[in-house]
Design a protein around this motif. Structure first.
Motif, PDB file in Angstrom:
ATOM      1  N   TYR A 115       3.025  26.248  40.000  1.00  0.00           N
ATOM      2  CA  TYR A 115       4.090  25.315  40.373  1.00  0.00           C
ATOM      3  C   TYR A 115       5.236  25.374  39.368  1.00  0.00           C
ATOM      4  N   LYS A 116       4.920  25.441  38.080  1.00  0.00           N
ATOM      5  CA  LYS A 116       5.978  25.525  37.066  1.00  0.00           C
ATOM      6  C   LYS A 116       6.805  26.787  37.246  1.00  0.00           C
ATOM      7  N   PHE A 124       8.720  20.366  38.122  1.00  0.00           N
ATOM      8  CA  PHE A 124       7.299  20.130  38.366  1.00  0.00           C
ATOM      9  C   PHE A 124       6.853  18.811  37.751  1.00  0.00           C
TER      10      PHE A 124
END
Length: 172
Positions: A115-116, A124
């Motif tokens: 996600y980052k 995020f």
């Protein structure tokens, strides 16, 4: 194979189609996990984002799917190009009280790192995804507590208590 247009559209919206041979393909036309992928035929950013969401939910299906996708990636079949590295719960013991949470930590790291990479670190941290990945971490650990071999009810309660303490440490 004859498919009504409305049926095709609804199946495509779900993200998976079956070819006449029965082989699964993603809505973006790429083959499903395990199939060969040609150069430049990687998934779209939206498809990758949807797949990441599928692999980081608090469900047993998501856990099984993550494990299968991870095994495929480790064997060299990596259609998604996800980050699979892990440090097994940074600065936390991997087996506190003898309870093995290593795979839970690996899936948590998977969610955070990917996600980052896709959203950026700050986006995020301020998204619903961070909290959802943390909740999936607790879900995974509690499931691990439930299947610990030869554990008494008291030991299972202690395991869940330890899992909650881990969750509290990462979700602050």
């Amino acid at each position: 194979m004859l498919i009504k247009r409305s049926t095709f559209a609804s199946v495509a919206a779900a993200g998976v189609l079956l070819t006449g041979s029965g082989a699964a393909v993603a809505a973006d036309g790429a083959p499903a996990d395990g199939a060969a992928v040609t150069a430049n035929a990687g998934p779209s950013k939206q498809a990758k984002y949807q797949r990441l969401h599928q692999l980081t939910r608090s469900t047993t299906t998501s856990v099984k799917d993550w494990r299968r996708t991870r095994e495929l990636a480790q064997s060299g079949v990596d259609r998604w190009g996800f980050i699979w590295s892990t440090d097994w719960c940074t600065k936390l013991a991997d087996k506190p009280g003898g309870f093995n949470f290593k795979l839970s930590c690996a899936r948590h790291d998977f969610g955070y790192r990917n996600y980052k990479k896709m959203m950026g670190k700050e986006a995020f941290r301020h998204s619903k995804h961070e909290r959802r990945v943390d909740k999936a971490f607790l879900f995974d650990m509690n499931n691990q507590c439930a299947v610990q071999p030869h554990k008494t009810d008291a030991e299972r309660r202690q395991c869940r208590k330890t899992a909650k303490a881990y969750y509290d440490r990462v979700s602050n």
